[in-house]
Design a protein around this motif. Sequence first.
Motif, PDB file in Angstrom:
ATOM      1  N   ILE A  46       0.856  -1.194   0.000  1.00 49.08           N
ATOM      2  CA  ILE A  46       0.000   0.000   0.000  1.00 49.08           C
ATOM      3  C   ILE A  46       0.887   1.236   0.000  1.00 49.08           C
ATOM      4  CG2 ILE A  46      -1.866   1.247   1.132  1.00 49.08           C
ATOM      5  CD1 ILE A  46      -2.663  -1.264   2.574  1.00 49.08           C
ATOM      6  N   PHE A  47       0.645   2.150  -0.917  1.00 50.44           N
ATOM      7  CA  PHE A  47       1.347   3.428  -0.998  1.00 50.44           C
ATOM      8  C   PHE A  47       0.410   4.504  -0.460  1.00 50.44           C
ATOM      9  CE2 PHE A  47       3.517   0.694  -3.825  1.00 50.44           C
ATOM     10  CZ  PHE A  47       4.778   1.196  -4.083  1.00 50.44           C
ATOM     11  N   PHE A  48       0.764   5.101   0.680  1.00 47.57           N
ATOM     12  CA  PHE A  48      -0.058   6.161   1.272  1.00 47.57           C
ATOM     13  C   PHE A  48       0.417   7.509   0.762  1.00 47.57           C
ATOM     14  CE2 PHE A  48      -0.828   2.651   4.159  1.00 47.57           C
ATOM     15  CZ  PHE A  48      -2.202   2.739   4.335  1.00 47.57           C
ATOM     16  N   CYS A  49      -0.488   8.203   0.098  1.00 43.63           N
ATOM     17  CA  CYS A  49      -0.156   9.449  -0.599  1.00 43.63           C
ATOM     18  C   CYS A  49      -0.856  10.636   0.055  1.00 43.63           C
ATOM     19  CB  CYS A  49      -0.554   9.339  -2.070  1.00 43.63           C
ATOM     20  SG  CYS A  49       0.229   7.932  -2.923  1.00 43.63           S
ATOM     21  N   VAL A  50      -0.502  11.834  -0.401  1.00 44.38           N
ATOM     22  CA  VAL A  50      -1.015  13.062   0.211  1.00 44.38           C
ATOM     23  C   VAL A  50      -2.501  13.234  -0.056  1.00 44.38           C
ATOM     24  CG1 VAL A  50      -0.891  15.586   0.107  1.00 44.38           C
ATOM     25  CG2 VAL A  50       1.211  14.221   0.246  1.00 44.38           C
ATOM     26  N   ASP A  51      -2.918  13.000  -1.308  1.00 41.81           N
ATOM     27  CA  ASP A  51      -4.321  13.138  -1.672  1.00 41.81           C
ATOM     28  C   ASP A  51      -4.592  12.246  -2.876  1.00 41.81           C
ATOM     29  OD1 ASP A  51      -3.208  14.512  -3.826  1.00 41.81           O
ATOM     30  OD2 ASP A  51      -3.733  16.488  -3.047  1.00 41.81           O
ATOM     31  N   THR A  52      -5.802  12.301  -3.406  1.00 39.99           N
ATOM     32  CA  THR A  52      -6.160  11.406  -4.512  1.00 39.99           C
ATOM     33  C   THR A  52      -5.399  11.743  -5.785  1.00 39.99           C
ATOM     34  OG1 THR A  52      -8.066  12.794  -5.047  1.00 39.99           O
ATOM     35  CG2 THR A  52      -8.440  10.915  -3.604  1.00 39.99           C
ATOM     36  N   ASP A  53      -5.098  13.017  -5.995  1.00 42.48           N
ATOM     37  CA  ASP A  53      -4.293  13.419  -7.146  1.00 42.48           C
ATOM     38  C   ASP A  53      -2.902  12.782  -7.061  1.00 42.48           C
ATOM     39  OD1 ASP A  53      -3.300  15.049  -9.373  1.00 42.48           O
ATOM     40  OD2 ASP A  53      -2.260  16.192  -7.815  1.00 42.48           O
ATOM     41  N   HIS A  54      -2.289  12.853  -5.902  1.00 42.87           N
ATOM     42  CA  HIS A  54      -0.974  12.233  -5.689  1.00 42.87           C
ATOM     43  C   HIS A  54      -1.077  10.719  -5.862  1.00 42.87           C
ATOM     44  CE1 HIS A  54       2.583  11.451  -2.697  1.00 42.87           C
ATOM     45  NE2 HIS A  54       2.963  11.331  -3.955  1.00 42.87           N
ATOM     46  N   ALA A  55      -2.149  10.120  -5.347  1.00 43.74           N
ATOM     47  CA  ALA A  55      -2.326   8.674  -5.481  1.00 43.74           C
ATOM     48  C   ALA A  55      -2.442   8.262  -6.937  1.00 43.74           C
ATOM     49  CB  ALA A  55      -3.563   8.223  -4.696  1.00 43.74           C
TER      50      ALA A  55
END
Length: 778
Positions: free
Chosen positions: A423-432
């Motif tokens: 799982i890659f936890f990103c800043v927001d959905t755009d980053h994801a």
Amino acid sequence: MDKKSLTEQEIRTRYITPAISQAGWAPAQIREEYAITRGRIIARGGTCRREKAKYADYVLFFKPHIPLAIVEAKDNQHSVSDGMQQALDYAERLLIPFVFTSNGDGFTFHNCMPGAGDKEQLISSEAFPSPEQLWRMYKEGIGLTEEQEAVITEPYYTEREDRSPRYYQRNAINLTVDAVVREKKDRIMLVMATGTGKTYTAFQIIWRLWKAGVKKRILFLADRNALIDQTYSNDFSPFKDKMTMIRNRKADKSYEIYLALYQGLTGEDEKDVFKQFSPTFFDLIIIDECHRGSAKADSAWREILEYFGTATQIGLTATPKETKDVSNIDYFGAPIYIYSLKQGIDDGFLAPYRVIRIILDKDAAGWRPYVGQTDRYGNLIEDREYNAVDYDRTLVLEQRTRMVAKVVSNYLKKHDLRFDKSIFFCVDTDHADRMRQALINENSDLVEQETHYVMRITGDDDIGKKQLDNFRDVSARCPVLVTTSKLLTTGVDAQMVKFIVLDSNINSMTEFKQIIGRGTRVREDLGKMFFTIFDFRNVTKLFADPDFDGPSEQDGEFTPGSEGDIPEFPGDKDDAAQPDGSIPSVPTREHRVKYYVHNVAVEVLGERIQYIDKDGNLITESLTDYTRHNMLHQYATLDAFLNAWSDAERKQVILDELARQGILIEELQEQIGREFDPFDLLCHIVYDKPLRTRAERANHVKKQNYFEKYGAQAQQVLYALLDQYADAGISDLENMDVLKLKPLSDFGNPAYIVTRIFKGKKDFADALKKLETALYVA
């Protein structure tokens, strides 16, 4: 036969077990070699092993769910009271009131009940108390009435033989039932680390109270569909037709067990579904993940709990929340039981972790645009210094995202772990979404074969959310690499997650604990024993915070700190469920100023691997420094180490002991070179000696004619063993199975080699000892 010559097991068989049985304890009530823990998992590089589990010699049960006594046995060389401190430690862990020790001559009895007169006394074997005597002492000690006793003795649901409660689950269940029935508490909180079975514990609490008739209508409340669906299909399935899920905004009052989302019970008008029930309809409410949703006093969801205020309410969480605005303690009171992540790892019920901390140059030094620089879309970039707090929030360094994807993908490729769920936890959905794209480009070969190998699973992505069940499913191959923002931080039981990648600025201890919890499940049957955290934002500094594994508590003034110093922007909580059940969409550029910079190179500046040490703390120094420090503590000089190494019958014994101290040879080999013997690595790191490869050591032995006293065929076997050592290391030489490997198997089977080529086991063992001595000479 002299009693003092008997083994402990013989003492137990001849003296202790008969004394217990003669006191009236039935065979089903006597549990010998009772497993308390599973044994801590020690992760060493890409391999792991379990330490020995903790066992009680005897645990005596009044009912299958009520342990009353521990008996610790010793042989007759010990006194009758030896082992009492160990037994008391077990009793404290298991919440058992009576403790006995014995060496076969009698018993020492320790009464742990508060207010007991003689806490500890000697009793004869004939005076061992019956189950009824101990139960009467227990009832009198806590003041249990007959009415309360009927509920307390109500059994668990036991039709699932593979799901009998672990000791901490039994503690949580029994303490909760006791708090409801005897203490008449109406607000209760249980704190149990992610992966320790909160929902199963809740089921057993409900089952016992429901079957005893104390609680007749129960509501299980959560704030995410995944939590409700998992609960309905799995842990709560024994309720069968007595259970329903409240959906479609309709209240069917013909059931006894209800599962519901907050969002399904509330609305924006007077048509709140929960108001279709009378305020006294439910007499028990279980609030899952109680740190969210209704935790805030002025939230729309708190209104549900206040409406059903007469019901007993039990909050479950791994991370009780205490901020200036939110307090679980204010509402539920202090937790009646806590089972932490550290305890779970120590006991071997939870997977340990290691941390790979990656430092990128633009994170360490920051980045500033030149005067007049514009981004990919022609926007003039504000002239200031940007750092990790800004990246992917207000400024996107596109090469940085690609570097994160590249570092992790290269690691998985190098270690042949490309189908380990991550799982890659990103800043927001755009980053994801950008991370999803970067991962696809780094793994295009597998994406061509498996369309869903890389997926973004966020609250606003319906296609991604449809793959959530497959990601959780241990038998489903894909998706493997999943990017997200908030949706997977909590409540999603993905048991086979082996990598957690942190590329988001996480300052909330609650959120951090929840994220780490995604990896803590152990699936020994499927090879999941530990997990790895890739940290690109120095988030794992929170491991060092006392609050990470400390008790949840408030001081007198209750002035907890904020949840982080980063301002929230619209859309930051893009995956978090809202009171109306909706998921906010990705923020537009009008909501947040964000620059996209595509032509700035990003490089890896450094890497540091961290591990959990023997005391359960994350090692913050480098592995080589940690090795040097701990080795010198045990072997102050090179001579001391050389003597110990030379004297050891098996070198693996020393290596296993070092592993218990947190010295991980496999990881040292990964960092310095797999061609080096553990002996050389340790001498080099700790005592500054030059490195020699295993091949160099083997060739040196071959030149010295050490084996001329043996026959030609025996010499060939020894030279083949040297080649095996050069390829695989010293541990192979200490394992007879090496004789089954080619080319050694060409000489014959192991028995033939030992008895015919050599002159028997002693001759072969002497030859191996001489070979080892020759390898490490001078």
